[in-house]
Design a protein around this motif. Structure first.
Motif, PDB file in Angstrom:
ATOM      1  N   LEU A 124      -2.821   6.424 -11.816  1.00 42.14           N
ATOM      2  CA  LEU A 124      -2.347   5.595 -10.707  1.00 42.14           C
ATOM      3  C   LEU A 124      -1.640   4.339 -11.214  1.00 42.14           C
ATOM      4  O   LEU A 124      -0.665   3.877 -10.605  1.00 42.14           O
ATOM      5  CB  LEU A 124      -3.525   5.198  -9.813  1.00 42.14           C
ATOM      6  N   VAL A 125      -2.111   3.798 -12.333  1.00 42.73           N
ATOM      7  CA  VAL A 125      -1.440   2.650 -12.932  1.00 42.73           C
ATOM      8  C   VAL A 125      -0.034   3.032 -13.383  1.00 42.73           C
ATOM      9  O   VAL A 125       0.947   2.310 -13.135  1.00 42.73           O
ATOM     10  CB  VAL A 125      -2.265   2.094 -14.118  1.00 42.73           C
ATOM     11  N   SER A 126       0.089   4.187 -14.049  1.00 44.57           N
ATOM     12  CA  SER A 126       1.402   4.627 -14.543  1.00 44.57           C
ATOM     13  C   SER A 126       2.362   4.921 -13.404  1.00 44.57           C
ATOM     14  O   SER A 126       3.584   4.802 -13.564  1.00 44.57           O
ATOM     15  CB  SER A 126       1.236   5.867 -15.428  1.00 44.57           C
ATOM     16  N   GLU A 127       1.842   5.290 -12.244  1.00 45.34           N
ATOM     17  CA  GLU A 127       2.678   5.566 -11.068  1.00 45.34           C
ATOM     18  C   GLU A 127       2.977   4.304 -10.274  1.00 45.34           C
ATOM     19  O   GLU A 127       3.620   4.363  -9.226  1.00 45.34           O
ATOM     20  CB  GLU A 127       1.970   6.583 -10.162  1.00 45.34           C
ATOM     21  N   GLU A 128       2.495   3.162 -10.764  1.00 46.39           N
ATOM     22  CA  GLU A 128       2.637   1.861 -10.100  1.00 46.39           C
ATOM     23  C   GLU A 128       1.992   1.849  -8.724  1.00 46.39           C
ATOM     24  O   GLU A 128       2.414   1.127  -7.818  1.00 46.39           O
ATOM     25  CB  GLU A 128       4.109   1.433 -10.006  1.00 46.39           C
ATOM     26  N   ALA A 129       0.947   2.656  -8.564  1.00 45.15           N
ATOM     27  CA  ALA A 129       0.136   2.592  -7.350  1.00 45.15           C
ATOM     28  C   ALA A 129      -0.887   1.469  -7.482  1.00 45.15           C
ATOM     29  O   ALA A 129      -1.302   0.871  -6.488  1.00 45.15           O
ATOM     30  CB  ALA A 129      -0.565   3.917  -7.104  1.00 45.15           C
ATOM     31  N   LEU A 130      -1.291   1.196  -8.709  1.00 48.32           N
ATOM     32  CA  LEU A 130      -2.218   0.102  -9.000  1.00 48.32           C
ATOM     33  C   LEU A 130      -1.471  -0.929  -9.827  1.00 48.32           C
ATOM     34  O   LEU A 130      -1.381  -0.804 -11.052  1.00 48.32           O
ATOM     35  CB  LEU A 130      -3.453   0.615  -9.753  1.00 48.32           C
ATOM     36  N   VAL A 131      -0.933  -1.925  -9.139  1.00 47.75           N
ATOM     37  CA  VAL A 131      -0.161  -2.954  -9.855  1.00 47.75           C
ATOM     38  C   VAL A 131      -0.119  -4.237  -9.039  1.00 47.75           C
ATOM     39  O   VAL A 131      -0.142  -4.190  -7.817  1.00 47.75           O
ATOM     40  CB  VAL A 131       1.267  -2.463 -10.158  1.00 47.75           C
TER      41      VAL A 131
END
Length: 802
Positions: A795-802
């Motif tokens: 999710l971090v790599s997908e910029e969902a968690l940023v």
């Protein structure tokens, strides 16, 4: 069933704070029994009255006590009081303005009558600390809190808060504390003591931000008359053709739209006016005020407001009560209700300041009469328990994490007003998870860095004050995966807080209707300027504009002069406190019934509900209250007077003739007491301009601290007016721990304000600093949702968690 249905409350005392506390519990279903005695409730004597003074037709008494029952018991009839309180779930005890040892002992005895009792004590300064036995009043509570030093003209006496704001905030604190204790009692089966200081209720949530900003950033808000200081121009109240308007454009884009609304005048292209911060200081601020006043002279308040809505500028009219009762938005939402007196006459009053969708507050209530208090009392027939049983249970539970321990809240509130409810619940032990994102940084995180020169979202002490004790997760609301993650979290939460513009969350499937399908028992607090429904629900709104729209501004100024306005973000803090009460109340109902609901908090309605006295004046007498400076009915003299030193002031409020004689003696002018113009309270009110001038000439010879102690030794309500640098060092607040030191990982030691109220089962020694942005993302998702680190990193790599 309403949230407080089947709970019995006994209310003793005649403070506005205790009355409002009881009003809130009564409005949401509690049976509230008001104890009166032969001395009568002094609020019955204050009015307003529709005709001649009549204790059965007092508007203020009616506003606070409609819907309650009244019983007659003398306070020295201890056995009768004990039998009455023994059958109660909650005791509300409003201490008198002048300390009384017998009263203190009575509360101590009553508060320990049975293990399940929740005892709420409301007083000017609290039950501990060096001032706990000092005389108090609304005026002096505000003075001590630090909130009044910033209101009024720079070279004139500071102005106190309008009407009885310290009392109303104490009432919210008491009712919220009682609700927290009831929630706790459902699991641990014993009660609590809730202690409320009116001065502390104001000094923390409402004025505490000034201490934080001064301690870390050196920002000192000084009186600026009709303007807010230290903010980009315009933040000001100015005259128009038929009254006053509030100009407020905190964002640069709003300032541009305001200029477009004016037709982009030639002066707006002048380089001298390019910096809005410089524009807020002389000489530019006076030049710009003059230009706006000239332009506004062609517009009525409502014409100006219509233009503002068209150009999406968060400015509008400073309305008076006669205009507010005709407001289309309030009428659409059926905000106003009525109270009925014994003669069948009804009067319009504001409703309670938060709307609960499944359990709205009761409406159209009957005011109890003195005769009804003579009816037989339904005493408990049970045997009175031993006095020490309650204390033992409190000792056993003092190490708990707080009365709301075990409740989880997803906090999507941001900036200031939206952050306060989560802050209050976190202070009381709830697990509050703040939703943030680097894609949409909370404005409260922005600002000039205090360490170094690079922008840093971890360096705003204001943000730290209202987000302590919370966790932070970084979630991108523009990402479908981010929204899906939040929805999963909602399923694990008891409540959600949000203050987005109405309609936004519906677009991303995060509104109450959508989330309640995921979790039917969910409680959701939605905060907005004027409410989630109605013809104006989508207007942009900030505290200064809403202070004008709600009537708060119309009550602040010097007698017979222009309206100055409240000139601080009190509409925001009041909304946050009201929202917290509504949320805690809805959570109590959820725990009792399993039913979730939507709490709709309109900031204007919350503000209108704490100036109900002004609406009673109008509905009873057809008179619109105008600014009265520092004068308050029932006192004389009552005001802020100069003392030795630069901008040094002392608040003095005289209730009795004995106090008046003592005041003159302490000031070294005993013969003033017998002056023909000042021989009684009526004459002192009639000649108060002359009296205030004479008193000022005497008080300015004295140090404010020495004079305040000298007056208090004569049981006179007096307090020095404190600024941010003085409040945090005041011995009373120091001893009570009103302000707390917290170590922040970036800024180090910080001073933040403590809770609005104290509960025996709550602790402050385990408070946590405000979270770093996204500090708890991994922990929350793994511990609450059971996600693996691989899932989180995806999710971090997908910029969902940023």
């Amino acid at each position: 069933m309403l949230p407080f249905s089947n709970y019995k409350v006994v209310e003793i005392g005649s403070r506005i704070g205790s009355g409002f506390c009881g009003k809130l519990l009564c409005g949401f279903g509690a049976e509230v029994i008001l104890v009166e005695n032969s001395g009568h409730n002094h609020l019955r004597r204050l009015g307003p009255f529709p005709n001649n003074p009549d204790p059965e037709k007092s508007g203020l008494f009616g506003y606070l006590h409609a819907g309650k029952k009244s019983v007659f018991v003398e306070q020295d009839h201890h056995k009768e009081l004990e039998k009455l309180v023994y059958s109660a779930d909650i005791l509300i005890f409003g201490a008198s303005n002048t300390y009384c040892a017998e009263q203190s002992e009575l509360f101590h005895r009553l508060s320990q009558l049975h293990d399940g009792l929740i005892a709420v004590h409301i007083s000017p300064y609290g039950t501990s600390g060096p001032y706990s036995q000092y005389s108090g009043s609304e005026l002096t509570s505000n003075a001590l809190s630090g909130i009044t030093q910033r209101m009024g003209e720079p070279d004139r006496p500071p102005l106190t808060m309008p009407l009885a704001q310290a009392g109303f905030q104490a009432g919210y604190a008491g009712a919220s504390g009682a609700a927290c204790a009831l929630i706790q009692r459902k699991s641990v089966h014993f009660g609590d003591i809730v202690e409320v200081s009116e001065a502390e209720a104001m000094a923390t949530v409402h004025a505490g931000y000034a201490v934080t900003r001064f301690q870390r950033a050196g920002i000192l808000d000084k009186r600026a008359g009709h303007r807010l200081s230290n903010l980009p121009y315009p933040q000001t109240v100015l005259p128009c053709s038929d009254g006053f308007v509030e100009l407020n454009t905190p964002e640069g884009s709003q300032w541009k739209r305001l200029l477009e609304m004016m037709g982009t005048p030639e002066w707006s292209r002048d380089e001298r006016y390019r910096s809005r911060m410089k524009n807020s200081r002389p000489p530019m601020v006076d030049e710009l005020d003059a230009k706006f006043i000239k332009w506004l002279s062609d517009y009525t308040k409502e014409d100006f407001y219509k233009l503002c809505r068209e150009f999406e500028v968060p400015s509008g009219p400073v309305r008076t009560v006669d205009e507010i009762i005709k407001d289309d938005q309030l009428l659409f939402r059926e905000f106003f209700t009525s109270i009925e007196f014994h003669d069948g006459q009804s009067y319009l009053v504001p409703g309670i300041g938060c709307l609960l969708s499944k359990t709205p507050a009761k409406r159209d209530l009957l005011v109890p009469t003195r005769e009804s208090s003579l009816a037989p009392i339904n005493f408990s027939d049970g045997e009175l328990p031993k006095i020490d049983s309650f204390t033992k249970n409190i000792k056993r539970t003092s190490s708990r994490g707080g009365p709301l321990q075990g409740i989880r809240v997803l906090d999507m509130g941001w900036v200031w007003a939206g952050a306060i409810p989560g802050q209050i619940l976190a202070d009381m032990g709830a697990e509050v998870i703040k939703v943030e994102s680097l894609k949409r940084i909370d404005y409260m995180r922005l600002g000039r860095p205090l360490i170094g020169t690079e922008p840093d979202v971890e360096q705003n002490p204001w943000f730290h004050a209202v987000n302590r004790n919370k966790k932070s997760i970084a979630v991108n609301l523009k990402s479908k995966a981010g929204i899906d993650t939040l929805k999963k979290l909602v399923g694990k939460c008891d409540a959600v807080i949000e203050n987005f513009k109405p309609g936004f969350l519906a677009k991303i499937g995060m509104d109450y209707r959508s989330l309640s399908k995921i979790s039917p028992s969910l409680v959701m607090l939605s905060m907005s300027g004027v409410g989630q429904t109605g013809p104006l629900s989508d207007i942009p709104a900030y505290a200064p504009f809403l202070s004008g729209l709600s009537g708060l501004d119309s009550l602040v100024g010097y007698p017979g002069e222009d309206i100055l306005g409240i000139q601080q973000p009190y509409a925001d803090t009041n909304a946050g406190v009201t929202g917290a009460f509504g949320l805690i109340t809805a959570l109590l109902h959820r725990i009792r019934s399993g039913e979730g609901q939507h709490v709709d908090l309109a900031e204007t309605e919350a503000a209108v509900s704490v100036i109900g006295e002004a609406f009673l004046h109008y509905s009873m007498t057809d008179k619109v209250i105008k600014p009265e400076g520092n004068f308050r009915e029932g006192y004389g003299p009552c005001g802020h007077y100069p003392a030795k030193g630069e901008d040094a002031w002392i608040a003095i409020a005289i209730e009795t003739e004995k106090q008046w004689v003592s005041l003159c003696a302490v000031l070294g002018k005993p013969d003033l007491a017998a002056h023909p113009s000042f021989q009684n309270k009526h004459l002192r009110k009639q000649n108060r301009v002359d009296l205030d001038q004479k008193l000022a000439q005497l008080t300015e010879l004295h140090d404010k601290y020495k004079l305040f102690h000298a007056l208090q030794s004569e049981d006179i309500s007096a307090m020095p007016l404190l600024g941010p640098s003085e409040v945090v060092k005041d011995p009373h607040f120091v001893q009570r721990g009103t302000f707390i030191n917290v170590d922040h990982p970036v800024l180090g030691k910080e001073v933040i304000f403590g809770p609005m109220w104290r509960q025996t089962t709550n602790r402050m020694d385990n408070w946590r600093h405000a979270p770093l942005l996204g500090q708890h993302t991994s922990d929350v998702l793994s511990n609450v949702l059971g996600m693996s680190q691989d899932e989180i990193q995806k999710l971090v790599s997908e910029e969902a968690l940023v």
